[in-house]
Design a protein around this motif. Structure first.
Motif, PDB file in Angstrom:
ATOM      1  N   ILE A 255       3.605  -8.264  -7.455  1.00 26.04           N
ATOM      2  CA  ILE A 255       2.205  -8.444  -7.851  1.00 26.04           C
ATOM      3  C   ILE A 255       1.542  -9.618  -7.133  1.00 26.04           C
ATOM      4  CG2 ILE A 255       0.694  -9.057  -9.797  1.00 26.04           C
ATOM      5  CD1 ILE A 255       2.526  -7.420 -11.600  1.00 26.04           C
ATOM      6  N   ASN A 256       2.215 -10.761  -7.109  1.00 22.90           N
ATOM      7  CA  ASN A 256       1.634 -11.979  -6.527  1.00 22.90           C
ATOM      8  C   ASN A 256       2.016 -12.100  -5.064  1.00 22.90           C
ATOM      9  OD1 ASN A 256       0.346 -13.508  -8.912  1.00 22.90           O
ATOM     10  ND2 ASN A 256       2.350 -12.893  -9.712  1.00 22.90           N
ATOM     11  N   PHE A 257       1.155 -11.560  -4.182  1.00 19.58           N
ATOM     12  CA  PHE A 257       1.445 -11.485  -2.755  1.00 19.58           C
ATOM     13  C   PHE A 257       0.964 -12.737  -2.023  1.00 19.58           C
ATOM     14  CE2 PHE A 257       1.826  -7.108  -4.012  1.00 19.58           C
ATOM     15  CZ  PHE A 257       2.787  -6.594  -3.162  1.00 19.58           C
ATOM     16  N   GLU A 258       1.779 -13.163  -1.045  1.00 21.00           N
ATOM     17  CA  GLU A 258       1.420 -14.271  -0.169  1.00 21.00           C
ATOM     18  C   GLU A 258       1.666 -13.865   1.276  1.00 21.00           C
ATOM     19  OE1 GLU A 258       3.479 -17.795  -1.202  1.00 21.00           O
ATOM     20  OE2 GLU A 258       2.537 -17.984  -3.188  1.00 21.00           O
ATOM     21  N   ILE A 259       0.853 -14.382   2.187  1.00 21.75           N
ATOM     22  CA  ILE A 259       0.999 -14.088   3.611  1.00 21.75           C
ATOM     23  C   ILE A 259       2.294 -14.688   4.138  1.00 21.75           C
ATOM     24  CG2 ILE A 259       0.024 -14.467   5.914  1.00 21.75           C
ATOM     25  CD1 ILE A 259      -2.738 -14.496   4.614  1.00 21.75           C
ATOM     26  N   LYS A 260       3.069 -13.865   4.850  1.00 17.98           N
ATOM     27  CA  LYS A 260       4.316 -14.329   5.449  1.00 17.98           C
ATOM     28  C   LYS A 260       4.262 -14.296   6.976  1.00 17.98           C
ATOM     29  CE  LYS A 260       6.343 -15.146   1.575  1.00 17.98           C
ATOM     30  NZ  LYS A 260       6.663 -16.535   1.177  1.00 17.98           N
ATOM     31  N   SER A 261       3.425 -13.461   7.543  1.00 13.89           N
ATOM     32  CA  SER A 261       3.296 -13.408   8.999  1.00 13.89           C
ATOM     33  C   SER A 261       1.985 -12.729   9.370  1.00 13.89           C
ATOM     34  CB  SER A 261       4.467 -12.654   9.630  1.00 13.89           C
ATOM     35  OG  SER A 261       4.474 -11.300   9.229  1.00 13.89           O
ATOM     36  N   VAL A 262       1.573 -12.961  10.605  1.00  7.01           N
ATOM     37  CA  VAL A 262       0.366 -12.354  11.149  1.00  7.01           C
ATOM     38  C   VAL A 262       0.755 -11.400  12.263  1.00  7.01           C
ATOM     39  CG1 VAL A 262      -1.814 -12.779  12.351  1.00  7.01           C
ATOM     40  CG2 VAL A 262      -1.064 -14.342  10.545  1.00  7.01           C
ATOM     41  N   ILE A 263       0.178 -10.207  12.250  1.00  8.48           N
ATOM     42  CA  ILE A 263       0.433  -9.222  13.304  1.00  8.48           C
ATOM     43  C   ILE A 263      -0.896  -8.914  13.971  1.00  8.48           C
ATOM     44  CG2 ILE A 263       1.312  -6.926  13.855  1.00  8.48           C
ATOM     45  CD1 ILE A 263       2.986  -7.020  11.392  1.00  8.48           C
ATOM     46  N   PRO A 264      -1.161  -9.477  15.148  1.00  6.13           N
ATOM     47  CA  PRO A 264      -2.455  -9.254  15.801  1.00  6.13           C
ATOM     48  C   PRO A 264      -2.595  -7.832  16.317  1.00  6.13           C
ATOM     49  CG  PRO A 264      -1.003 -10.509  17.239  1.00  6.13           C
ATOM     50  CD  PRO A 264      -0.288 -10.364  15.940  1.00  6.13           C
ATOM     51  N   GLY A 265      -3.583  -7.107  15.803  1.00  2.00           N
ATOM     52  CA  GLY A 265      -3.900  -5.782  16.323  1.00  2.00           C
ATOM     53  C   GLY A 265      -2.905  -4.704  15.976  1.00  2.00           C
ATOM     54  N   VAL A 266      -2.939  -4.223  14.723  1.00  2.02           N
ATOM     55  CA  VAL A 266      -2.077  -3.100  14.332  1.00  2.02           C
ATOM     56  C   VAL A 266      -2.751  -1.808  14.772  1.00  2.02           C
ATOM     57  CG1 VAL A 266      -0.975  -1.905  12.418  1.00  2.02           C
ATOM     58  CG2 VAL A 266      -1.188  -4.398  12.369  1.00  2.02           C
ATOM     59  N   ASN A 267      -2.177  -1.130  15.743  1.00  5.62           N
ATOM     60  CA  ASN A 267      -2.794   0.072  16.301  1.00  5.62           C
ATOM     61  C   ASN A 267      -2.164   1.325  15.710  1.00  5.62           C
ATOM     62  OD1 ASN A 267      -4.426   1.668  17.901  1.00  5.62           O
ATOM     63  ND2 ASN A 267      -3.043   1.614  19.649  1.00  5.62           N
ATOM     64  N   ALA A 268      -2.296   1.462  14.408  1.00  4.79           N
ATOM     65  CA  ALA A 268      -1.767   2.639  13.722  1.00  4.79           C
ATOM     66  C   ALA A 268      -2.587   2.867  12.468  1.00  4.79           C
ATOM     67  CB  ALA A 268      -0.299   2.461  13.385  1.00  4.79           C
ATOM     68  N   HIS A 269      -2.794   4.127  12.118  1.00  4.90           N
ATOM     69  CA  HIS A 269      -3.570   4.497  10.940  1.00  4.90           C
ATOM     70  C   HIS A 269      -2.658   5.157   9.921  1.00  4.90           C
ATOM     71  CE1 HIS A 269      -7.417   3.844  13.038  1.00  4.90           C
ATOM     72  NE2 HIS A 269      -6.846   4.425  14.082  1.00  4.90           N
ATOM     73  N   ALA A 270      -2.835   4.801   8.663  1.00 11.93           N
ATOM     74  CA  ALA A 270      -2.132   5.496   7.582  1.00 11.93           C
ATOM     75  C   ALA A 270      -0.649   5.633   7.894  1.00 11.93           C
ATOM     76  CB  ALA A 270      -2.757   6.866   7.342  1.00 11.93           C
ATOM     77  N   ILE A 271       0.012   4.515   8.065  1.00 10.89           N
ATOM     78  CA  ILE A 271       1.400   4.502   8.523  1.00 10.89           C
ATOM     79  C   ILE A 271       2.322   5.228   7.553  1.00 10.89           C
ATOM     80  CG2 ILE A 271       3.379   2.976   8.856  1.00 10.89           C
ATOM     81  CD1 ILE A 271       1.497   0.979  10.151  1.00 10.89           C
ATOM     82  N   GLY A 272       3.124   6.139   8.112  1.00 16.99           N
ATOM     83  CA  GLY A 272       4.187   6.790   7.373  1.00 16.99           C
ATOM     84  C   GLY A 272       5.491   6.092   7.687  1.00 16.99           C
ATOM     85  N   LEU A 273       5.975   5.284   6.749  1.00 19.56           N
ATOM     86  CA  LEU A 273       7.173   4.480   6.981  1.00 19.56           C
ATOM     87  C   LEU A 273       8.432   5.329   7.010  1.00 19.56           C
ATOM     88  CD1 LEU A 273       6.432   1.532   4.505  1.00 19.56           C
ATOM     89  CD2 LEU A 273       6.349   1.431   7.010  1.00 19.56           C
ATOM     90  N   ASN A 274       9.406   4.874   7.772  1.00 23.28           N
ATOM     91  CA  ASN A 274      10.714   5.512   7.808  1.00 23.28           C
ATOM     92  C   ASN A 274      11.560   4.938   6.674  1.00 23.28           C
ATOM     93  OD1 ASN A 274      13.199   6.594   8.398  1.00 23.28           O
ATOM     94  ND2 ASN A 274      13.578   5.258  10.154  1.00 23.28           N
ATOM     95  N   ARG A 275      11.603   5.630   5.549  1.00 23.13           N
ATOM     96  CA  ARG A 275      12.305   5.123   4.374  1.00 23.13           C
ATOM     97  C   ARG A 275      13.829   5.136   4.550  1.00 23.13           C
ATOM     98  NH1 ARG A 275       8.597   2.359   1.373  1.00 23.13           N
ATOM     99  NH2 ARG A 275       6.797   3.645   0.822  1.00 23.13           N
ATOM    100  N   THR A 276      14.325   5.707   5.643  1.00 21.85           N
ATOM    101  CA  THR A 276      15.766   5.676   5.884  1.00 21.85           C
ATOM    102  C   THR A 276      16.196   4.357   6.521  1.00 21.85           C
ATOM    103  OG1 THR A 276      15.681   6.609   8.125  1.00 21.85           O
ATOM    104  CG2 THR A 276      15.692   8.162   6.290  1.00 21.85           C
TER     105      THR A 276
END
Length: 321
Positions: A255-276
């Motif tokens: 619930i209580n989220f904090e920034i851990k890193s910055v990723i400049p320019g994410v070039n992906a939409h509606a990411i489908g993660l690889n849950r494996t």
């Protein structure tokens, strides 16, 4: 699932592996988008309008075979009679659960979409749909006038008073956390882009009932939900909108989220993660490859594979390595 003229394939779910094959679910519709200028009872107002949920399988994660529809729109008058789309998959105790957005006709500018659920004993179905939505927008906003203007309000209401989008259910600490994107009535545009925030609703059972957290909204930024378990907590990739976009955040309690890193320019939409993926190997291991959608043109999208790499150092231009 390469581009096919006249067909929309978009918003891939996470990827799971069952029966020696990868599985993915996604939104599918046909025909161009007319928008809100014509007959909204007959036209298609968005690419994700008039969608059904389809699925595909792959043996290698590269070449995919479209298997057919999994969850289709409901009968006229049902809460999901116009479109079912933007789906996510969860496996729990040998059962499979799909959560997804729903829209009831007519699809006008002020329509309030909801979240539906379907379940099955096999990833190939058949799927049983919930008779009622499992999540709805807050009902404490008030529109101004009768004109279809989503920015005209008397009262904005909660952060999710207009829409609940991009649902994703994660089993967590003996409960089920339904993360979602909230859109507010009278939404504003800020220096960070659209005023989009995330929320979570929690249930004791995969089928609900889901109760919204009193700590909502749990973010001040973001667009599509992209969450995964890590180190006893939940990690979240925040993209597209808000002052904290393009960051990875983590919450020890989900619930209580904090920034851990910055990723400049994410070039992906509606990411489908690889849950494996081994999510405990390191925080971004689950982002090594997955699926996304690409805008082929204004009317049509197709699904493609993405990949990423982890950089551990940076060398300035012109400096010898």
């Amino acid at each position: 699932m390469a581009y096919e003229e006249g067909v929309v394939r978009r918003d891939p779910s996470a990827i799971i592996k069952e029966n020696g094959k990868y599985y993915v679910w996604y939104s599918k519709s046909t025909g161009p988008t007319q928008g809100f200028g014509g007959d909204i009872e007959k036209d298609k107002v968005f690419p994700w309008d008039r969608c059904d949920i389809w699925y595909a399988t792959s043996e290698d994660g590269w070449t995919w075979k479209e298997e057919g529809p999994a969850v289709t729109r409901g009968e006229k008058g049902a809460y999901d009679d116009r479109s079912v789309f933007t789906v996510e998959i969860m496996k729990w105790e040998d059962k499979y659960y799909l959560c997804y957005q729903t829209v009831k006709s007519p699809y006008n500018v002020r329509v309030k979409n909801q979240v539906g659920l379907a379940w099955a004993d096999s990833p190939d179905g058949p799927w049983t749909k919930s008779e009622e939505p499992i999540l709805s927008p807050a009902d404490n906003g008030v529109w101004k006038g009768e004109e279809q203007d989503r920015f005209a309000v008397i009262k904005k209401g909660d952060f999710d008073s207009h829409k609940v989008h991009d649902p994703c259910i994660i089993p967590y600490k003996g409960k089920f956390y339904l993360y979602y994107k909230g859109e507010q009535m009278g939404e504003e545009i800020t220096f960070g882009g659209r005023q989009i925030r995330h929320g979570v609703a929690i249930a004791d059972n995969p089928k609900g009932p889901y109760v919204k957290s009193p700590y909502n909204p749990i973010s001040n930024s973001g667009h599509e939900i992209c969450v995964w378990p890590y180190n006893g907590g939940i990690a979240s990739l925040i993209t597209t909108d808000g002052p904290e976009k393009n960051t990875i955040q983590w919450a020890p309690d989900g619930i209580n989220f904090e920034i851990k890193s910055v990723i400049p320019g994410v070039n992906a939409h509606a990411i489908g993660l690889n849950r494996t993926a081994d999510v405990e190997k390191e925080p971004t291991e689950i982002l090594r490859w997955g699926l996304t959608h690409i805008y082929n043109n204004g009317d049509y999208q197709s699904i493609m594979r993405f990949s990423s790499e982890r950089k551990t150092r940076h060398v300035a231009k012109g400096v010898k390595k």
